[in-house]
Motif scaffolding. Structure first.
Motif, PDB file in Angstrom:
ATOM      1  N   ALA A  21      12.992 -19.884 -45.556  1.00 39.87           N
ATOM      2  CA  ALA A  21      12.817 -21.055 -46.424  1.00 39.87           C
ATOM      3  C   ALA A  21      12.251 -20.650 -47.782  1.00 39.87           C
ATOM      4  O   ALA A  21      12.656 -21.201 -48.818  1.00 39.87           O
ATOM      5  CB  ALA A  21      11.909 -22.081 -45.746  1.00 39.87           C
ATOM      6  N   ALA A  22      11.341 -19.676 -47.798  1.00 37.55           N
ATOM      7  CA  ALA A  22      10.779 -19.191 -49.065  1.00 37.55           C
ATOM      8  C   ALA A  22      11.873 -18.558 -49.923  1.00 37.55           C
ATOM      9  O   ALA A  22      11.902 -18.750 -51.146  1.00 37.55           O
ATOM     10  CB  ALA A  22       9.655 -18.196 -48.798  1.00 37.55           C
ATOM     11  N   TYR A  23      12.782 -17.810 -49.296  1.00 40.72           N
ATOM     12  CA  TYR A  23      13.898 -17.225 -50.050  1.00 40.72           C
ATOM     13  C   TYR A  23      14.834 -18.316 -50.574  1.00 40.72           C
ATOM     14  O   TYR A  23      15.354 -18.192 -51.681  1.00 40.72           O
ATOM     15  CB  TYR A  23      14.683 -16.232 -49.198  1.00 40.72           C
ATOM     16  CG  TYR A  23      13.960 -14.922 -48.971  1.00 40.72           C
ATOM     17  CD1 TYR A  23      13.354 -14.237 -50.015  1.00 40.72           C
ATOM     18  CD2 TYR A  23      13.900 -14.351 -47.703  1.00 40.72           C
ATOM     19  CE1 TYR A  23      12.697 -13.038 -49.801  1.00 40.72           C
ATOM     20  CE2 TYR A  23      13.254 -13.148 -47.483  1.00 40.72           C
ATOM     21  CZ  TYR A  23      12.651 -12.493 -48.537  1.00 40.72           C
ATOM     22  OH  TYR A  23      12.009 -11.304 -48.326  1.00 40.72           O
ATOM     23  N   LEU A  24      15.034 -19.368 -49.806  1.00 42.11           N
ATOM     24  CA  LEU A  24      15.867 -20.471 -50.280  1.00 42.11           C
ATOM     25  C   LEU A  24      15.287 -21.097 -51.547  1.00 42.11           C
ATOM     26  O   LEU A  24      16.023 -21.469 -52.456  1.00 42.11           O
ATOM     27  CB  LEU A  24      15.996 -21.549 -49.204  1.00 42.11           C
ATOM     28  CG  LEU A  24      17.045 -21.322 -48.132  1.00 42.11           C
ATOM     29  CD1 LEU A  24      16.928 -22.383 -47.049  1.00 42.11           C
ATOM     30  CD2 LEU A  24      18.438 -21.329 -48.727  1.00 42.11           C
ATOM     31  N   LEU A  25      13.968 -21.204 -51.583  1.00 44.77           N
ATOM     32  CA  LEU A  25      13.304 -21.797 -52.754  1.00 44.77           C
ATOM     33  C   LEU A  25      13.261 -20.852 -53.951  1.00 44.77           C
ATOM     34  O   LEU A  25      13.299 -21.297 -55.093  1.00 44.77           O
ATOM     35  CB  LEU A  25      11.879 -22.223 -52.386  1.00 44.77           C
ATOM     36  CG  LEU A  25      11.773 -23.402 -51.426  1.00 44.77           C
ATOM     37  CD1 LEU A  25      10.319 -23.619 -51.011  1.00 44.77           C
ATOM     38  CD2 LEU A  25      12.357 -24.661 -52.054  1.00 44.77           C
ATOM     39  N   ALA A  31      20.546 -19.955 -52.279  1.00 46.52           N
ATOM     40  CA  ALA A  31      20.563 -21.397 -52.017  1.00 46.52           C
ATOM     41  C   ALA A  31      21.899 -22.031 -52.390  1.00 46.52           C
ATOM     42  O   ALA A  31      22.345 -22.979 -51.733  1.00 46.52           O
ATOM     43  CB  ALA A  31      19.423 -22.079 -52.757  1.00 46.52           C
ATOM     44  N   ALA A  32      22.554 -21.500 -53.416  1.00 45.32           N
ATOM     45  CA  ALA A  32      23.824 -22.076 -53.875  1.00 45.32           C
ATOM     46  C   ALA A  32      24.936 -21.960 -52.835  1.00 45.32           C
ATOM     47  O   ALA A  32      25.922 -22.699 -52.896  1.00 45.32           O
ATOM     48  CB  ALA A  32      24.266 -21.400 -55.170  1.00 45.32           C
ATOM     49  N   LEU A  33      24.778 -21.074 -51.866  1.00 43.59           N
ATOM     50  CA  LEU A  33      25.802 -20.884 -50.839  1.00 43.59           C
ATOM     51  C   LEU A  33      25.713 -21.916 -49.723  1.00 43.59           C
ATOM     52  O   LEU A  33      26.595 -22.002 -48.874  1.00 43.59           O
ATOM     53  CB  LEU A  33      25.672 -19.485 -50.223  1.00 43.59           C
ATOM     54  CG  LEU A  33      25.802 -18.300 -51.176  1.00 43.59           C
ATOM     55  CD1 LEU A  33      25.596 -17.001 -50.413  1.00 43.59           C
ATOM     56  CD2 LEU A  33      27.132 -18.312 -51.895  1.00 43.59           C
ATOM     57  N   ILE A  34      24.629 -22.681 -49.705  1.00 43.21           N
ATOM     58  CA  ILE A  34      24.337 -23.569 -48.581  1.00 43.21           C
ATOM     59  C   ILE A  34      24.431 -25.029 -49.024  1.00 43.21           C
ATOM     60  O   ILE A  34      23.770 -25.431 -49.985  1.00 43.21           O
ATOM     61  CB  ILE A  34      22.925 -23.254 -48.038  1.00 43.21           C
ATOM     62  CG1 ILE A  34      22.874 -21.780 -47.620  1.00 43.21           C
ATOM     63  CG2 ILE A  34      22.572 -24.161 -46.870  1.00 43.21           C
ATOM     64  CD1 ILE A  34      21.501 -21.200 -47.577  1.00 43.21           C
ATOM     65  N   SER A  65      25.638 -19.954 -40.550  1.00 41.66           N
ATOM     66  CA  SER A  65      27.074 -20.238 -40.587  1.00 41.66           C
ATOM     67  C   SER A  65      27.528 -20.643 -41.984  1.00 41.66           C
ATOM     68  O   SER A  65      28.597 -20.222 -42.441  1.00 41.66           O
ATOM     69  CB  SER A  65      27.426 -21.341 -39.594  1.00 41.66           C
ATOM     70  OG  SER A  65      27.208 -20.906 -38.278  1.00 41.66           O
ATOM     71  N   ALA A  66      26.706 -21.440 -42.657  1.00 38.49           N
ATOM     72  CA  ALA A  66      27.055 -21.873 -44.017  1.00 38.49           C
ATOM     73  C   ALA A  66      27.158 -20.676 -44.955  1.00 38.49           C
ATOM     74  O   ALA A  66      28.092 -20.593 -45.770  1.00 38.49           O
ATOM     75  CB  ALA A  66      26.023 -22.874 -44.538  1.00 38.49           C
ATOM     76  N   VAL A  67      26.222 -19.760 -44.841  1.00 34.75           N
ATOM     77  CA  VAL A  67      26.251 -18.571 -45.706  1.00 34.75           C
ATOM     78  C   VAL A  67      27.467 -17.713 -45.368  1.00 34.75           C
ATOM     79  O   VAL A  67      28.214 -17.294 -46.261  1.00 34.75           O
ATOM     80  CB  VAL A  67      24.947 -17.756 -45.574  1.00 34.75           C
ATOM     81  CG1 VAL A  67      25.062 -16.420 -46.301  1.00 34.75           C
ATOM     82  CG2 VAL A  67      23.768 -18.551 -46.114  1.00 34.75           C
ATOM     83  N   MET A  68      27.667 -17.453 -44.091  1.00 34.66           N
ATOM     84  CA  MET A  68      28.733 -16.533 -43.681  1.00 34.66           C
ATOM     85  C   MET A  68      30.133 -17.092 -43.906  1.00 34.66           C
ATOM     86  O   MET A  68      31.097 -16.324 -43.944  1.00 34.66           O
ATOM     87  CB  MET A  68      28.543 -16.139 -42.213  1.00 34.66           C
ATOM     88  CG  MET A  68      27.237 -15.410 -41.933  1.00 34.66           C
ATOM     89  SD  MET A  68      26.911 -14.008 -43.021  1.00 34.66           S
ATOM     90  CE  MET A  68      28.113 -12.836 -42.434  1.00 34.66           C
ATOM     91  N   THR A  69      30.248 -18.387 -44.079  1.00 36.01           N
ATOM     92  CA  THR A  69      31.562 -18.994 -44.320  1.00 36.01           C
ATOM     93  C   THR A  69      31.686 -19.575 -45.729  1.00 36.01           C
ATOM     94  O   THR A  69      32.597 -20.360 -45.993  1.00 36.01           O
ATOM     95  CB  THR A  69      31.862 -20.098 -43.274  1.00 36.01           C
ATOM     96  OG1 THR A  69      30.851 -21.111 -43.368  1.00 36.01           O
ATOM     97  CG2 THR A  69      31.913 -19.526 -41.865  1.00 36.01           C
ATOM     98  N   PHE A 116      23.811 -11.089 -48.564  1.00 34.88           N
ATOM     99  CA  PHE A 116      22.879 -12.207 -48.443  1.00 34.88           C
ATOM    100  C   PHE A 116      22.134 -12.218 -47.105  1.00 34.88           C
ATOM    101  O   PHE A 116      21.190 -12.974 -46.933  1.00 34.88           O
ATOM    102  CB  PHE A 116      23.597 -13.535 -48.692  1.00 34.88           C
ATOM    103  CG  PHE A 116      23.909 -13.757 -50.150  1.00 34.88           C
ATOM    104  CD1 PHE A 116      22.927 -14.203 -51.028  1.00 34.88           C
ATOM    105  CD2 PHE A 116      25.172 -13.490 -50.654  1.00 34.88           C
ATOM    106  CE1 PHE A 116      23.200 -14.381 -52.380  1.00 34.88           C
ATOM    107  CE2 PHE A 116      25.459 -13.670 -51.996  1.00 34.88           C
ATOM    108  CZ  PHE A 116      24.475 -14.116 -52.866  1.00 34.88           C
ATOM    109  N   CYS A 117      22.549 -11.359 -46.172  1.00 31.07           N
ATOM    110  CA  CYS A 117      21.825 -11.249 -44.896  1.00 31.07           C
ATOM    111  C   CYS A 117      20.405 -10.727 -45.110  1.00 31.07           C
ATOM    112  O   CYS A 117      19.525 -10.968 -44.282  1.00 31.07           O
ATOM    113  CB  CYS A 117      22.577 -10.346 -43.929  1.00 31.07           C
ATOM    114  SG  CYS A 117      24.039 -11.131 -43.228  1.00 31.07           S
TER     115      CYS A 117
END
Length: 154
Positions: A21-25, A31-34, A65-69, A116-117
């Motif tokens: 979550a910290a990386y998402l922020l 974050a743009a991938l999700i 899944s959102a990131v990987m797809t 992004f992993c």
């Protein structure tokens, strides 16, 4: 199980939910991938007192899944922006610990979604004789060491 015969680094298993979550922020390219709905649900559940509960696992699965797809054009654009930012030293405090890893993974697998992993998986550094257990279906990627690089971030 993976046993290190030489110095060895890998990504294995998921980071704690609050760290992701910290990386998402802190990392807009990640974050743009999700989709917003998935990111919001993950943010809400990331501070749960039961990080391995069914709702938490579902939120993590949806995020991964959102990131990987992610759409390829979106991936390429965000990865290019991230690489430029990191190469020129524009890194948030939260990102400092993964910057070099992200650059290394992208160098080994240019343009790959697996870069992004680094924002979702544990970075493991092992010495000869150290071992890690890889559960069936657990995402992982070998970064360095051994004779045959292996990449399976899925």
């Amino acid at each position: 199980m993976a046993l290190a015969l030489t110095d060895f680094t890998a990504l294995c298993g998921f980071l704690p939910l609050p760290k992701i979550a910290a990386y998402l922020l802190s990392t807009p390219e990640f974050a743009a991938l999700i989709p917003t709905s998935i990111a919001s649900q993950f943010a809400t559940i990331s501070s749960s007192s039961n990080p391995t509960g069914p709702a938490e696992k579902a939120a993590l699965k949806d995020l991964f899944s959102a990131v990987m797809t992610a759409e390829e054009s979106l991936l390429k654009a965000q990865l290019d922006i991230l690489m430029q930012r990191y190469q020129y030293g524009s890194v948030t405090d939260v990102e400092k610990e993964v910057r070099d890893l992200v650059l290394t993974v992208n160098e080994q697998f240019p343009g790959d979604i697996g870069t992004f992993c680094a924002f979702m998986l544990n970075y493991v550094k092992m010495k000869p004789g150290d071992a890690i257990f890889l559960a069936a279906g657990e995402p992982h990627a070998y970064i360095s060491g051994g004779r045959y690089p292996h990449y399976a971030c899925s």
